[in-house]
Design a protein around this motif. Structure first.
Motif, mmCIF file in Angstrom:
data_model
loop_
_atom_site.group_PDB
_atom_site.id
_atom_site.type_symbol
_atom_site.label_atom_id
_atom_site.label_comp_id
_atom_site.label_asym_id
_atom_site.label_seq_id
_atom_site.Cartn_x
_atom_site.Cartn_y
_atom_site.Cartn_z
ATOM 1 N N ASP A 15 0.834 -1.313 0.607
ATOM 2 C CA ASP A 15 0.071 0.198 -0.077
ATOM 3 C C ASP A 15 0.431 1.340 0.207
ATOM 4 O O ASP A 15 1.761 1.150 0.420
ATOM 5 N N HIS A 32 2.591 3.502 -8.409
ATOM 6 C CA HIS A 32 2.326 1.997 -9.826
ATOM 7 C C HIS A 32 3.504 1.495 -10.082
ATOM 8 O O HIS A 32 4.240 0.205 -9.140
ATOM 9 N N PHE A 59 -3.866 -6.521 -7.040
ATOM 10 C CA PHE A 59 -5.045 -5.616 -7.253
ATOM 11 C C PHE A 59 -6.385 -6.431 -6.624
ATOM 12 O O PHE A 59 -5.618 -7.885 -6.683
ATOM 13 N N SER A 60 -6.993 -6.173 -6.156
ATOM 14 C CA SER A 60 -8.058 -6.234 -5.181
ATOM 15 C C SER A 60 -9.363 -6.671 -6.321
ATOM 16 O O SER A 60 -9.626 -5.579 -7.020
ATOM 17 N N GLU A 62 -12.126 -5.096 -5.192
ATOM 18 C CA GLU A 62 -12.248 -3.904 -4.650
ATOM 19 C C GLU A 62 -12.139 -3.245 -5.304
ATOM 20 O O GLU A 62 -12.493 -1.725 -5.489
ATOM 21 N N ASN A 63 -10.640 -2.850 -6.612
ATOM 22 C CA ASN A 63 -10.024 -1.902 -7.503
ATOM 23 C C ASN A 63 -10.722 -2.074 -8.478
ATOM 24 O O ASN A 63 -9.965 -1.088 -8.515
ATOM 25 N N ARG A 66 -11.821 2.355 -8.758
ATOM 26 C CA ARG A 66 -11.131 2.739 -8.662
ATOM 27 C C ARG A 66 -11.506 3.807 -9.988
ATOM 28 O O ARG A 66 -12.281 3.163 -11.128
ATOM 29 N N VAL A 71 -7.626 2.168 -13.665
ATOM 30 C CA VAL A 71 -7.852 0.406 -13.473
ATOM 31 C C VAL A 71 -6.622 0.339 -15.013
ATOM 32 O O VAL A 71 -5.985 -0.505 -15.030
#
Length: 237
Positions: A15, A32, A59-60, A62-63, A66, A71
């Motif tokens: 993170d 990144h 990469f989750s 939930e990502n 974004r 993405v």
């Protein structure tokens, strides 16, 4: 547990890339890319630290919330990372695996993931697992569906299902549970990462942003783990 008393399996929530970039007046994707370069140094540090398994959260599930630009940039970064690092990983004897909901990723990336896994399947050094489109709850839901299907089709007796059964259906079925989970950037939450597997893991939340997470910091965190008293719910006499 490794023979030196250190963690055999370390999992990392990488993170802080976006904040690292913002502090430098650069776009989030700049951070990144810096974070991706940091991965190589940490993978290379594992053998000397006795870390046999390294699992990183790339990469989750939930990502996807974004921005479309971020993405798309991340997906491009993953493709270029695999293309750039494949030969080096094999040369370093690193076995690479991917976990997560693979069909949710684009076909070109899936093909690269498959190719890298096949290219390194006979490697016997560090086991690097990359979580892409991964979420702990999603993983358990997918595993439960497969388990339920086996029960429905008579391959599994529901009365024999116990806490040793579900792990055989998880993405990580060939991996040991993590001994140590590290999260960088100062956030003290696990963000849906390896929920089942980390039931007895030690956690280390550090303020360092991921692009600044050096092999020296990694070594310090691994060393501090060796001094912890892990009782797994028991009480020593």
């Amino acid at each position: 547990m490794s023979g030196s008393g250190g963690p055999a399996h370390v999992a990392i929530i990488m993170d802080g890339n976006g904040r690292w970039a913002s502090m430098r007046g650069r776009p989030r994707l700049f951070g990144h890319h810096a974070g991706a370069r940091r991965v190589r140094e940490i993978v290379e540090a594992c053998p000397d630290l006795g870390v046999e398994y390294l699992t990183i959260f790339g990469f989750s599930t939930e990502n996807w919330k974004r921005t479309q630009i971020e993405v798309a940039g991340l997906m491009s970064l993953f493709r270029s990372y695999i293309r750039r690092e494949a030969r080096a990983l094999r040369a370093q004897n690193v076995r690479v695996r991917f976990i997560g909901d693979r069909p949710g990723l684009d076909e070109k990336l899936q093909a690269q993931m498959d190719e890298l896994e096949e290219m390194t399947e006979d490697c016997t050094g560090t086991n690097l697992t990359i979580a892409l489109n991964y979420g702990g709850r999603d993983e358990v839901a997918r595993a439960t569906r497969r388990l339920a299907q086996d029960v429905a089709e008579g391959r599994l007796d529901p009365h024999k299902v116990d806490e040793e059964t579900l792990p055989r259906y998880l993405d990580t079925y060939v991996l040991p549970d993590p001994d140590l989970v590290i999260r960088t950037s100062g956030e003290a939450r696990i963000s849906n990462f390896l929920l089942w597997q980390s039931a007895y893991a030690e956690y280390e939340f550090i303020d360092t942003l991921w692009p600044d997470f050096s092999k020296e910091i990694f070594a310090d965190v691994v060393a501090s783990y060796a001094g912890r008293d892990r009782r797994f719910g028991a009480v020593k006499g």
